[in-house]
Design a protein around this motif. Sequence first.
Motif, PDB file in Angstrom:
ATOM      1  N   GLU A 197      -5.773   7.571   4.980  1.00 13.02           N
ATOM      2  CA  GLU A 197      -6.214   7.472   3.586  1.00 13.02           C
ATOM      3  C   GLU A 197      -5.028   6.966   2.779  1.00 13.02           C
ATOM      4  O   GLU A 197      -3.909   7.476   2.927  1.00 13.02           O
ATOM      5  CB  GLU A 197      -6.681   8.833   3.069  1.00 13.02           C
ATOM      6  N   ASN A 221      -6.186  -0.947   9.328  1.00 12.57           N
ATOM      7  CA  ASN A 221      -5.420   0.220   9.740  1.00 12.57           C
ATOM      8  C   ASN A 221      -4.941  -0.056  11.153  1.00 12.57           C
ATOM      9  O   ASN A 221      -5.704   0.033  12.111  1.00 12.57           O
ATOM     10  CB  ASN A 221      -6.306   1.469   9.704  1.00 12.57           C
ATOM     11  N   SER A 278       0.850  -1.190   0.000  1.00 16.56           N
ATOM     12  CA  SER A 278       0.000   0.000   0.000  1.00 16.56           C
ATOM     13  C   SER A 278       0.884   1.237   0.000  1.00 16.56           C
ATOM     14  O   SER A 278       2.109   1.138   0.121  1.00 16.56           O
ATOM     15  CB  SER A 278      -0.917   0.010   1.225  1.00 16.56           C
ATOM     16  N   LYS A 325      -7.133   4.179  -6.726  1.00 24.55           N
ATOM     17  CA  LYS A 325      -8.333   4.580  -5.990  1.00 24.55           C
ATOM     18  C   LYS A 325      -8.020   4.680  -4.495  1.00 24.55           C
ATOM     19  O   LYS A 325      -7.511   3.744  -3.884  1.00 24.55           O
ATOM     20  CB  LYS A 325      -9.455   3.571  -6.220  1.00 24.55           C
ATOM     21  N   LYS A 326      -8.347   5.835  -3.899  1.00 22.98           N
ATOM     22  CA  LYS A 326      -8.044   6.038  -2.487  1.00 22.98           C
ATOM     23  C   LYS A 326      -9.020   5.262  -1.597  1.00 22.98           C
ATOM     24  O   LYS A 326     -10.204   5.160  -1.878  1.00 22.98           O
ATOM     25  CB  LYS A 326      -8.080   7.528  -2.153  1.00 22.98           C
ATOM     26  N   ILE A 327      -8.472   4.728  -0.519  1.00 22.46           N
ATOM     27  CA  ILE A 327      -9.239   3.966   0.468  1.00 22.46           C
ATOM     28  C   ILE A 327      -9.084   4.666   1.811  1.00 22.46           C
ATOM     29  O   ILE A 327      -8.007   5.153   2.151  1.00 22.46           O
ATOM     30  CB  ILE A 327      -8.725   2.521   0.565  1.00 22.46           C
ATOM     31  N   PHE A 328     -10.153   4.707   2.571  1.00 23.46           N
ATOM     32  CA  PHE A 328     -10.112   5.371   3.881  1.00 23.46           C
ATOM     33  C   PHE A 328     -10.482   4.359   4.965  1.00 23.46           C
ATOM     34  O   PHE A 328     -11.498   3.669   4.872  1.00 23.46           O
ATOM     35  CB  PHE A 328     -11.089   6.544   3.920  1.00 23.46           C
ATOM     36  N   LYS A 347     -10.712   4.117   9.314  1.00 24.38           N
ATOM     37  CA  LYS A 347     -10.592   4.768  10.609  1.00 24.38           C
ATOM     38  C   LYS A 347      -9.524   4.067  11.446  1.00 24.38           C
ATOM     39  O   LYS A 347      -9.060   2.984  11.100  1.00 24.38           O
ATOM     40  CB  LYS A 347     -11.935   4.716  11.341  1.00 24.38           C
ATOM     41  N   ASP A 387      -6.736   7.930  11.749  1.00 23.97           N
ATOM     42  CA  ASP A 387      -7.404   7.610  10.490  1.00 23.97           C
ATOM     43  C   ASP A 387      -6.383   7.714   9.364  1.00 23.97           C
ATOM     44  O   ASP A 387      -5.488   8.565   9.400  1.00 23.97           O
ATOM     45  CB  ASP A 387      -8.553   8.595  10.227  1.00 23.97           C
ATOM     46  N   THR A 394      -3.655   4.275  -0.873  1.00 28.90           N
ATOM     47  CA  THR A 394      -3.946   3.470  -2.050  1.00 28.90           C
ATOM     48  C   THR A 394      -3.227   2.132  -1.882  1.00 28.90           C
ATOM     49  O   THR A 394      -2.296   2.017  -1.078  1.00 28.90           O
ATOM     50  CB  THR A 394      -3.464   4.145  -3.343  1.00 28.90           C
TER      51      THR A 394
END
Length: 452
Positions: free
Chosen positions: A414, A407, A384, A438-441, A443, A412, A416
Amino acid sequence: MKKLIYLLVVIIVLISCKTEKKENMKEEIKTVASISDEDLETAIIYEANIRQYSVEGTFNEFTKDIPQLKELGVKIIWVMPIYPISTTKSKGTLGSYYAISDYTKVNPEFGNLEDVKALVKTAHENGMFVILDWVANHTGWNHVWLKEHPEYYTKNEAGEITHTVGTDWTDVADLNYDNQEMRAEMLEDMKYWVNEVDVDGFRCDVAGMVPVDFWEHTVAELKKIKPVFMLAEAWESNLLENAFDMNYGWDTHHRMNHIAKGEENVKNWDARMAQIDTLYADDDILMNFVTNHDENSWNGTVKERMGDASEAMLALSYCAPGMPLIYSGQEYDMNKRLLFFEKDTINKQKGKVWPLMQKLAELKKNNKALNGGKNAASYSKIQSSDNENILIFSREKEGDKITFMANLSKNDVEFTSEKEGESVDFFTNEKINFLKDKKIFLKAWEYKIFFD
């Protein structure tokens, strides 16, 4: 005469019906065969602390709950030491389970031999196996051997029997494995439980402190009786060559603790996975855990050690290669340190952990990508844009594939990743299309499991 013949016919019919009914009842009770390598692929192991499991602290109270352990996917029940506890030099009011005064007797505090047999029988009827905790490195100070065979023990320069050197285990006497007669008696005592109670193996305390050749010979002899499952409280890979089936994943657990506290990050986890590849053979099994009796009593509860990371680490213990462990009370969100030398009890009220364990057990049982036995699913790291905080890996076997994404930080994030293609969220059934840019978020401490 006709009446007599008629009466005899009726009696015969009634007897045959009763016999048939008994035979049918026997058929309804299904018992497991001996443990197999196939069982180990999807197995979850449960550590039963009999003393603290219930207010009564008995075998029978635990046995009552065995059927519901099926809801958690439990396949192996490891019962902490069930033997009489030494009262000489003992610690606390009740002493340590690991200071044994007789290897072939039952601690009356918990019940009797028939109660142990009933526990094993109930487990077998529910498709589970039972292994007993075995303490081969030392005995309690009033063990029968100390009077009858003092030559079985380690002695200092003054000729006095000693506790294990380099430890604070003053409540136990160290056994001398140079003595072949002691080794032979130890083997016979282990055979007793397999022959008389039909146990399915042993979890062996501080196994690395006992000579490997003793374990290799002993296990070979036990397997002449039936296939047994052997768990070593150890990390040494040589124990897995010809003696044990599974070791503790101590260093994996330590990485979890340190990451949860912010002292380490995902790179340390990756290093641990690489270390496993170099230390262990492909068919070696490691036990994954977020708690056990030692961790809980001496180092703190799951919440104390892992805090907000607790749920993510639990899920990781199921999804990483190996066999997940459940410790008594963990399934009930236990947030107390159980006393070790005194009577205590767990609060058996289902909260958040029980349903999560049910879901994870369902995945473990039904998806070969989580096989963790001697023919385990593959493990592949997925990169990543934040490899310090984001852990992504896939596991795959025979067409089944899952991706674990988490995570592992208190912030948090953000990011890719290199993951691509359509996946289904295990918990929500939502379809997600992953693209490299594509961005992934996620928490803080959030985790996902995907079907691929």
